[in-house]
Design an enzyme around this catalytic site. Structure first.
Site, PDB file in Angstrom:
ATOM      1  CB  ILE A 194      -0.995  -0.017   1.179  1.00 49.02           C
ATOM      2  CG1 ILE A 194      -2.159   0.940   0.928  1.00 49.02           C
ATOM      3  CG2 ILE A 194      -0.321   0.288   2.504  1.00 49.02           C
ATOM      4  CD1 ILE A 194      -3.356   0.735   1.843  1.00 49.02           C
ATOM      5  N   GLY A 225       3.773  -4.407  10.908  1.00 52.19           N
ATOM      6  CA  GLY A 225       2.901  -4.610   9.749  1.00 52.19           C
ATOM      7  C   GLY A 225       2.806  -3.388   8.863  1.00 52.19           C
ATOM      8  CB  VAL A 226      -0.045  -2.107   6.902  1.00 47.53           C
ATOM      9  CG1 VAL A 226      -1.110  -1.788   7.899  1.00 47.53           C
ATOM     10  CG2 VAL A 226      -0.189  -1.247   5.667  1.00 47.53           C
ATOM     11  CG  ASP A 227       1.198   1.710  12.438  1.00 46.74           C
ATOM     12  OD1 ASP A 227       1.339   2.808  11.862  1.00 46.74           O
ATOM     13  OD2 ASP A 227       0.980   1.598  13.655  1.00 46.74           O
ATOM     14  CB  SER A 264      -8.556  -5.967  12.445  1.00 42.96           C
ATOM     15  OG  SER A 264      -8.723  -4.839  13.264  1.00 42.96           O
ATOM     16  CE1 TYR A 324      -3.357  -4.586  17.301  1.00 42.94           C
ATOM     17  CE2 TYR A 324      -5.197  -3.260  16.516  1.00 42.94           C
ATOM     18  CZ  TYR A 324      -4.018  -3.379  17.235  1.00 42.94           C
ATOM     19  OH  TYR A 324      -3.509  -2.276  17.890  1.00 42.94           O
TER      20      TYR A 324
HETATM   21  P1  ADP Z   1      -3.524  -5.134  12.282  1.00 39.65           P
HETATM   22  O1  ADP Z   1      -2.704  -4.847  13.515  1.00 39.65           O
HETATM   23  O2  ADP Z   1      -4.667  -4.159  12.098  1.00 39.65           O
HETATM   24  O3  ADP Z   1      -3.936  -6.560  12.195  1.00 39.65           O
HETATM   25  P2  ADP Z   1      -1.308  -5.543  10.385  1.00 39.65           P
HETATM   26  O4  ADP Z   1      -0.466  -4.494   9.763  1.00 39.65           O
HETATM   27  O5  ADP Z   1      -0.644  -6.496  11.345  1.00 39.65           O
HETATM   28  O6  ADP Z   1      -2.554  -4.774  11.061  1.00 39.65           O
HETATM   29  O7  ADP Z   1      -2.008  -6.404   9.246  1.00 39.65           O
HETATM   30  C1  ADP Z   1      -3.072  -5.970   8.469  1.00 39.65           C
HETATM   31  C2  ADP Z   1      -2.911  -6.513   7.055  1.00 39.65           C
HETATM   32  O8  ADP Z   1      -2.004  -5.678   6.344  1.00 39.65           O
HETATM   33  C3  ADP Z   1      -2.343  -7.931   6.974  1.00 39.65           C
HETATM   34  O9  ADP Z   1      -3.071  -8.633   5.985  1.00 39.65           O
HETATM   35  C4  ADP Z   1      -0.907  -7.690   6.507  1.00 39.65           C
HETATM   36  O10 ADP Z   1      -0.424  -8.781   5.768  1.00 39.65           O
HETATM   37  C5  ADP Z   1      -1.103  -6.483   5.627  1.00 39.65           C
HETATM   38  N1  ADP Z   1       0.097  -5.682   5.310  1.00 39.65           N
HETATM   39  C6  ADP Z   1       1.288  -5.648   5.943  1.00 39.65           C
HETATM   40  N2  ADP Z   1       2.120  -4.785   5.319  1.00 39.65           N
HETATM   41  C7  ADP Z   1       1.446  -4.264   4.261  1.00 39.65           C
HETATM   42  C8  ADP Z   1       1.754  -3.336   3.216  1.00 39.65           C
HETATM   43  N3  ADP Z   1       2.937  -2.749   3.123  1.00 39.65           N
HETATM   44  N4  ADP Z   1       0.784  -3.059   2.292  1.00 39.65           N
HETATM   45  C9  ADP Z   1      -0.427  -3.633   2.371  1.00 39.65           C
HETATM   46  N5  ADP Z   1      -0.788  -4.501   3.325  1.00 39.65           N
HETATM   47  C10 ADP Z   1       0.136  -4.833   4.257  1.00 39.65           C
END
Ligand code: ADP
Length: 175
Positions: free
Chosen positions: A16, A37-39, A122, A126
């Site tokens: 993303i 993760g994405v954060d 999530s 999560y």
């Molecule tokens: P949460 O804590 O809300 O579960 P996560 O980041 O751990 O958030 O995961 C949410 C989703 O985002 C998962 O499916 C993970 O594989 C995905 N994810 C992780 N990195 C990226 C990225 N760079 N771009 C898009 N999706 C991602």
């Protein structure tokens, strides 16, 4: 690509942080100070300007959303929302996840955002089961389009092929 009323719904398999849209949504935590993760990817890619603004905002309750600029990322804004930690499915998770998508869309409307990309909120750390979470995500988006009659371009960015196929199959069936 799926057309629904005035809106477009797309799915992409990928990262993303690389997507060029008006706003990408971050699956943040309540502190808004970054995480895994994405954060983590968004804060790494966007640089310190995002974190500075997040510090000023001072946190975000689960199910709500806050907006910052996107720093060094190709999008204009980052909408930070906080999804629920999945416990047992009967602890209000569904409503909170629905609200995380819906409040992000409300902010998008307020900022005149026309193109927005969501990760699968999530379903990583999560622990929300992907199929349940996917149906809630799509319901929230559809309800918003029904209510606002808005011309919005919404992309679901999935990070693995299974999630990507799940979204595509469901949208094919539903729209
Ligand atoms: P949460 O804590 O809300 O579960 P996560 O980041 O751990 O958030 O995961 C949410 C989703 O985002 C998962 O499916 C993970 O594989 C995905 N994810 C992780 N990195 C990226 C990225 N760079 N771009 C898009 N999706 C991602």
């Amino acid at each position: 690509m799926f057309k629904y009323k005035d809106a477009q719904i797309k799915t992409i398999l990928g990262d993303i942080t690389k997507i060029e849209v008006d706003a990408i949504v971050n699956a943040a935590n309540n502190t808004l100070l970054g995480g895994g993760g994405v954060d983590g990817a968004i804060h790494r890619g966007g640089g310190k300007r995002i974190l500075e603004q997040c510090k000023k905002i001072g946190g975000c309750p689960t199910g709500e959303a806050r907006i910052t600029t996107a720093g060094d990322l190709p999008s204009k804004y980052v909408i930070h929302t906080v999804g629920p930690i999945y416990k047992d499915g009967i602890s209000g998770e569904e409503r909170l996840l629905y609200n995380a998508y819906y409040s992000s869309l409300n902010l998008a409307k307020e900022y005149n955002i026309k193109t927005i990309a969501f990760p699968s909120i999530s379903t990583g750390a999560y622990g929300y089961p992907i199929e349940k979470a996917m149906k809630i995500a799509i319901k929230s988006v559809i309800d918003f389009i029904d209510k606002e009659k808005i011309d919005l371009d919404i992309t679901f960015v999935l990070f693995n092929n299974d999630d990507f196929l799940l979204y595509n199959n469901y949208l094919n069936e539903k729209l």
